[in-house]
Enzyme design. Structure first.
Site, PDB file in Angstrom:
ATOM      1  N   SER A 309      37.894  40.441  44.890  1.00 15.73           N
ATOM      2  CA  SER A 309      36.752  40.482  43.837  1.00 15.73           C
ATOM      3  C   SER A 309      36.272  39.231  43.118  1.00 15.73           C
ATOM      4  CB  SER A 309      37.507  41.419  42.406  1.00 15.73           C
ATOM      5  OG  SER A 309      36.655  41.858  41.657  1.00 15.73           O
ATOM      6  N   ASP A 320      29.308  29.126  51.028  1.00 15.65           N
ATOM      7  CA  ASP A 320      27.952  29.517  51.416  1.00 15.65           C
ATOM      8  C   ASP A 320      27.238  28.083  51.023  1.00 15.65           C
ATOM      9  OD1 ASP A 320      28.449  31.923  52.307  1.00 15.65           O
ATOM     10  OD2 ASP A 320      27.318  32.976  50.730  1.00 15.65           O
ATOM     11  N   LYS A 334      36.850  43.489  47.984  1.00 19.62           N
ATOM     12  CA  LYS A 334      36.330  44.403  46.910  1.00 19.62           C
ATOM     13  C   LYS A 334      35.274  43.838  46.422  1.00 19.62           C
ATOM     14  CE  LYS A 334      36.522  46.078  42.607  1.00 19.62           C
ATOM     15  NZ  LYS A 334      35.460  45.824  41.632  1.00 19.62           N
TER      16      LYS A 334
END
Length: 566
Positions: A309, A320, A334
């Site tokens: 999460s 990224d 999640k």
């Protein structure tokens, strides 16, 4: 499991909130709950008919059923069963459950210290809370709690309220757990001493050497960001140039705390995370917006299958933007957003309203089928059985879900964050003898007794002196073995030798924690991490990878041996 949710639950009128829940009981399996509630309701007539039918049945039961019934319980049961037809993370808590669940992130409580989920009438441990008694005795992510003090905790009738009632209690009291682990035929028995579960979420912050700092974040609670800033500031004052950010076993929590930490590490106004849902009102983009304390300097993020999460949001943003090297194993996966809606009677619906996406466009959420929560929960066991925890070759990429980092490196979607550097789970020192020592608190109790018996000697040195000079002697190991025998643990020399390095480290770490850690007022458990981390293969690999992390920060991918799409 702690869900990344807005800080304050949305408040609605009792009628508006209750109505769509009851109405939705009549909808076809698989239809997303609240479609008419949130998007205006194209089939309002059909929904009204469904509500009328449910009300009619409920009234008939109340007025004509042969025995007395509790209609509130019937409604709660109906809601809970209906939600099982949706995704694995939409959930309903009655008033008592809601209060207890919120306390896991908002305040301290007395208990055994685990994050858990109930799937298919079985209680699964998502993660033992760092610093809690369950972690100390060896409860692991993926364990199934089958019995508590001899009472079954699996099968029909298992609720959050029942779990809380059985596991929580006065600190110092004992609770006996019967645990199912993986594909083991015989369960494991543990005796857990309840304790005050710490509200701190930054477990450790210390300098590894003159340049490398280490911060361990165990979950994202109300105070996490403030704790992180304090820890980071302290390390910078001590000469921090390189950072290890340990998110292993972190089950998530408040999304805003994770993005705030990302903002401290990522420069400019770069995108950190975005959400996309059925209703555009729940679409949201979060960007960096202020100058952070550590926007320059190599970072290594540690992650594993217990990182979920909000942990994945943070790791994904750093990866990224080529800001950090991710080391470890694939994260939990999640990526569904739950909106907490507090109902008029104090109960709470946590309704999935959108999905999280990393800056490159990757969905964090792993695959699931509506209404098949039990299959979803078996994912961690399936990863273990497939060999994914031990070999990078066992990880299968979905070639249709390719994405690029800022620098053009290939990353993949399909569930979780894939590490840049894979490190297998180390089971080389595991043994049944070690598990039994954990289960019966032998090491923990021995360390505490040792501290009490040798307090005057220990007080003559500081922790750094203890860390470099103290060794657990053979005589101490023999005393520990005798404690184990008295507790009914069968001595096994082969297993002792296999697990001995870890037993020695655990004993030394706990002695350090009980002697010096209890004097701390910042909630940090540096002492035990400083003893155990050098034996941790993921941590060891992180230290070795700072060359690559430095190249990554500079945008030089030539030495990283990572895939880059041209």
């Amino acid at each position: 499991m702690s869900q990344p949710t807005p800080d304050k639950p949305i408040q609605n009128s009792p009628y508006v909130v209750r109505l769509p829940i009851i109405i939705s009981l009549t909808l076809a399996a698989g239809m997303l709950l609240g479609a008419t509630f949130f998007s205006g309701g194209k089939k309002l007539t059909d929904v009204a008919k469904g509500y009328a039918k449910f009300r009619e049945v409920l009234m008939l039961v109340e007025n004509n059923y042969v025995d007395s019934v509790n209609t509130d319980e019937l409604v709660d049961y109906s809601i809970a069963k209906m939600l099982e037809k949706l995704d694995p993370h939409t959930s309903y808590f009655n008033a008592e459950e809601a209060t207890t669940a919120r306390s896991q992130l908002e305040s301290g409580f007395d208990g055994i210290g685990v994050e858990f989920n109930i799937y298919n009438d079985t209680v699964y441990v998502v993660s033992p809370l760092s610093g809690g008694p369950s972690e100390s005795i060896g409860i692991l992510s993926g364990d199934r709690i089958l019995k508590v003090d001899g009472e079954n905790l699996s099968g029909p009738g298992v609720t959050n309220a029942k779990v809380f009632k059985l596991l929580r209690g006065k600190r110092g009291s004992e609770v006996k757990l019967h645990i199912g682990r993986g594909s083991m035929k015989d369960g494991l028995d543990f005796t857990v001493v309840r304790d005050r579960i710490p509200t701190y979420s930054v477990d450790a912050a210390y300098m590894v050497d003159q340049e490398i700092g280490y911060i361990k974040v165990s979950r994202f609670s109300e105070t996490t960001y403030d704790e992180f800033k304090t820890a980071l500031s302290s390390l910078k004052s001590a000469g921090l140039k390189k950072l290890i950010l340990d998110l292993r076993g972190n089950p998530g929590g408040y999304m805003e705390r994770a993005t705030s930490i990302a903002d401290e590490l990522i420069s400019g106004n770069k995108l950190l995370v975005y959400t996309d849902g059925k209703d555009s009102r729940f679409d949201r983009k979060t960007n960096a917006k202020f100058d952070g304390m550590f926007e320059e300097g190599p970072i290594v993020v540690l992650a594993d299958e217990g990182s979920a999460s909000a942990s994945e949001i943070l790791a994904g943003a750093l990866q990224d933007h080529d800001r950090a090297l991710v080391v470890g194993r694939r994260t939990f996966g999640k990526g569904l957003v739950q909106m907490p809606i507090r109902l008029s009677d104090g109960s709470e619906l946590r309704l999935t309203i959108s999905r999280y996406y990393t800056p490159s466009g990757r969905s964090i959420q792993k695959h699931y089928d509506l209404g098949k929560g039990e299959v979803y929960n078996e994912d961690l066991t399936n990863r273990f059985n497939s060999g994914e925890y031990f070999s990078a070759d066992s990880i299968k990429f979905d070639s249709t879900l390719k994405y690029k980092t800022d620098g053009g490196r290939l990353v993949y979607g399909g569930g979780g964050i894939m590490p840049d550097v894979f490190v297998p789970r180390d089971t080389s020192m595991n043994s049944k003898f070690l598990f039994e020592l954990y289960a019966k608190n032998i090491i923990r109790e021995y360390a505490l007794r040792y501290v009490n018996d040798h307090k005057k000697v220990l007080e003559k040195q500081n922790f750094n002196e203890y860390l470099t000079k103290f060794n657990v002697s053979d005589a101490m190991v023999n005393e520990l073995v005798q404690d184990a025998k008295k507790a009914g643990i069968k001595y096994n020399e082969k297993e002792l030798n296999r697990s001995k390095p870890l037993i020695l480290a655990q004993t030394k770490g706990l002695i350090g924690r009980y002697q010096w850690g209890r004097q701390r007022k910042d909630g940090l458990n540096n002492e035990i991490f400083q003893v155990l981390n050098p034996m941790d293969n993921v941590y060891q690999e992180a230290i070795k990878q700072f060359g690559k992390a430095t190249d990554l920060e500079k945008g030089d991918f030539s030495s990283l041996n990572m895939t880059k799409e041209k």
